[in-house]
Design an enzyme around this catalytic site. Structure first.
Site, short mmCIF file in Angstrom:
data_model
loop_
_atom_site.label_atom_id
_atom_site.label_comp_id
_atom_site.label_asym_id
_atom_site.label_seq_id
_atom_site.Cartn_x
_atom_site.Cartn_y
_atom_site.Cartn_z
N LYS A 1 70.48 17.36 62.20
CA LYS A 1 70.98 16.53 61.08
C LYS A 1 71.11 17.37 59.80
CE LYS A 1 67.41 13.68 61.44
NZ LYS A 1 66.68 14.32 62.57
N ARG B 1 57.86 24.74 58.65
CA ARG B 1 57.54 23.42 58.11
C ARG B 1 56.19 22.93 58.63
NH1 ARG B 1 62.52 19.25 58.34
NH2 ARG B 1 60.91 17.94 59.29
N ARG C 1 56.02 13.15 66.16
CA ARG C 1 57.30 12.80 65.53
C ARG C 1 58.29 12.29 66.58
NH1 ARG C 1 58.69 18.25 63.12
NH2 ARG C 1 60.67 17.36 62.51
N ARG D 1 62.33 27.07 64.27
CA ARG D 1 62.95 26.83 62.95
C ARG D 1 62.19 27.56 61.84
NH1 ARG D 1 64.08 20.84 61.03
NH2 ARG D 1 61.87 20.58 61.52
N ARG E 1 65.71 4.87 59.43
CA ARG E 1 64.99 5.21 60.65
C ARG E 1 63.97 4.16 61.06
NH1 ARG E 1 63.84 11.06 59.08
NH2 ARG E 1 62.39 11.34 60.77
P1 AP5 Z 1 67.72 20.87 61.76
O1 AP5 Z 1 69.12 20.81 61.30
O2 AP5 Z 1 66.67 21.27 60.80
O3 AP5 Z 1 67.35 19.49 62.51
P2 AP5 Z 1 67.01 18.06 61.90
O4 AP5 Z 1 67.65 17.03 62.78
O5 AP5 Z 1 67.34 18.02 60.45
O6 AP5 Z 1 65.45 18.05 62.17
P3 AP5 Z 1 64.27 17.52 61.24
O7 AP5 Z 1 63.03 18.09 61.84
O8 AP5 Z 1 64.54 17.80 59.80
O9 AP5 Z 1 64.34 16.00 61.50
P4 AP5 Z 1 63.26 14.93 61.23
O10 AP5 Z 1 64.01 13.68 61.36
O11 AP5 Z 1 62.07 15.05 62.10
O12 AP5 Z 1 62.71 15.35 59.80
P5 AP5 Z 1 63.03 14.79 58.34
O13 AP5 Z 1 62.98 15.95 57.44
O14 AP5 Z 1 64.18 13.91 58.32
O15 AP5 Z 1 67.69 21.87 63.03
C1 AP5 Z 1 66.48 22.17 63.70
C2 AP5 Z 1 66.55 23.62 64.21
O16 AP5 Z 1 67.58 23.71 65.17
C3 AP5 Z 1 66.88 24.66 63.14
O17 AP5 Z 1 66.16 25.83 63.41
C4 AP5 Z 1 68.38 24.91 63.31
O18 AP5 Z 1 68.73 26.24 62.93
C5 AP5 Z 1 68.55 24.68 64.80
N1 AP5 Z 1 69.85 24.11 65.12
C6 AP5 Z 1 70.47 23.08 64.48
N2 AP5 Z 1 71.64 22.80 65.07
C7 AP5 Z 1 71.74 23.66 66.12
C8 AP5 Z 1 72.74 23.87 67.11
N3 AP5 Z 1 73.85 23.12 67.17
N4 AP5 Z 1 72.52 24.83 68.04
C9 AP5 Z 1 71.40 25.61 68.01
N5 AP5 Z 1 70.42 25.47 67.07
C10 AP5 Z 1 70.61 24.50 66.14
O19 AP5 Z 1 61.73 13.90 58.08
C11 AP5 Z 1 60.45 14.49 57.95
C12 AP5 Z 1 59.42 13.41 57.72
O20 AP5 Z 1 59.70 12.72 56.49
C13 AP5 Z 1 59.35 12.30 58.77
O21 AP5 Z 1 58.55 12.68 59.87
C14 AP5 Z 1 58.74 11.17 57.95
O22 AP5 Z 1 57.36 11.37 57.78
C15 AP5 Z 1 59.40 11.33 56.59
N6 AP5 Z 1 60.65 10.58 56.46
C16 AP5 Z 1 61.90 11.10 56.33
N7 AP5 Z 1 62.82 10.12 56.26
C17 AP5 Z 1 62.14 8.95 56.34
C18 AP5 Z 1 62.52 7.60 56.36
N8 AP5 Z 1 63.82 7.24 56.28
N9 AP5 Z 1 61.56 6.66 56.46
C19 AP5 Z 1 60.25 7.00 56.55
N10 AP5 Z 1 59.80 8.27 56.56
C20 AP5 Z 1 60.74 9.25 56.46
MG MG Z 2 66.23 17.76 58.68
#
Ligand code: AP5
Ligand code: MG
Length: 224
Positions: free
Chosen positions: A10, A156, A167, A123, A85
């Site tokens: 994402k 992270r 997660r 990552r 989410r």
């Molecule tokens: P990356 O692009 O970083 O993936 P991502 O989907 O953004 O993964 P996240 O870990 O950020 O998602 P998440 O939903 O767990 O975390 P968030 O920050 O939203 O890619 C991952 C890796 O893969 C990288 O190394 C990249 O280089 C590689 N990659 C990407 N695309 C690729 C491809 N096509 N091919 C090969 N490699 C690739 O949330 C974190 C925390 O915040 C949550 O756990 C929660 O506690 C809180 N939170 C956030 N939003 C909310 C909400 N709406 N409500 C409540 N709590 C929330």
């Molecule tokens: Mg992310």
């Protein structure tokens, strides 16, 4: 809305699409981590929740999003990453859209489990500019150093294996049903099987899908 499991891409795709469209990339995880880095009272409260792989409270995250969507840079379109989410967040967003002049689309990024683990364990992120790298697929030019600003790359706090498993479980139980809730609220849901696609191809595919459904995402300016 960029939707998918942790590590589905994402953030990576959001950063590319924002360059293609000019739409701001609003990632709730990034907004929460920014509060933690700045050690605000909200950040201190959220730190243990994120480190445990749990979700932040709905009302808090939703307020943060409604506030941000009111900024003028969102008038011509925006990319949500990691929101909604939960079902209450999805219902709140569907209500926010109703009566507003947007054509919301949920893009569901599908990636299989082993590839998710590979992505999250490899990552690395830049604490200064937020750039996202992967040790194997998208490494920085100099190991451990950001290409853009030379900062030392970090792992992270929630990418430790036991937190990743939590997660993924949280995603399965609380987030997975969100796509169906939005669909029932009349919001278009487009799934992309992208576990074997490189990031550029994923962004291109999304662009193609959006063009095909009639919402050209060529760089748009704000409405007059
Ligand atoms: P990356 O692009 O970083 O993936 P991502 O989907 O953004 O993964 P996240 O870990 O950020 O998602 P998440 O939903 O767990 O975390 P968030 O920050 O939203 O890619 C991952 C890796 O893969 C990288 O190394 C990249 O280089 C590689 N990659 C990407 N695309 C690729 C491809 N096509 N091919 C090969 N490699 C690739 O949330 C974190 C925390 O915040 C949550 O756990 C929660 O506690 C809180 N939170 C956030 N939003 C909310 C909400 N709406 N409500 C409540 N709590 C929330
Ligand atoms: Mg992310």
């Amino acid at each position: 809305m960029l939707f998918g499991a942790p590590g589905s891409g994402k953030g990576t795709t959001g950063k590319m699409l924002t360059k293609l469209t000019g739409w701001p990339h609003l990632a709730t995880g990034d907004l929460l981590r920014e509060q933690i880095t700045r050690k605000t009272s909200l950040g201190l409260e959220m730190q243990s929740i994120l480190a445990a792989g749990q979700l932040a409270p709905d009302d808090l995250v939703s307020r943060m999003v409604w506030d941000r969507l009111g900024w003028p840079d969102c008038e011509a379109g925006f990319l949500l990453d990691g929101f909604p989410r939960t079902i209450p967040q999805a219902e709140g967003l569907a209500q926010w859209f109703s009566g507003r002049n947007f054509r919301p689309v949920l893009i569901h990024l599908w990636v299989e489990y082993n590839e998710i683990l590979r992505r999250l364990t490899g990552r690395r992120t830049c604490p200064t500019c937020g750039a996202i790298y992967h040790l194997e697929s998208t490494p920085s030019k100099v190991p451990g150093v950001c290409d853009t600003d030379g900062a030392e790359l970090t792992v992270r706090a929630d990418d430790r294996e036991e937190v990743v498993l939590q997660r993924l479980q949280t995603y399965q139980t609380q987030t997975w049903p969100v796509a169906e809730t939005l669909r029932k609220n009349g919001i278009l849901v487009e799934a992309i099987d992208c576990g074997e696609m490189d990031p550029e191809s994923v962004a291109d595919r999304i662009r193609w899908r959006l063009d095909r459904i009639g919402g050209s995402i060529a760089k748009k300016s704000k409405p007059e």
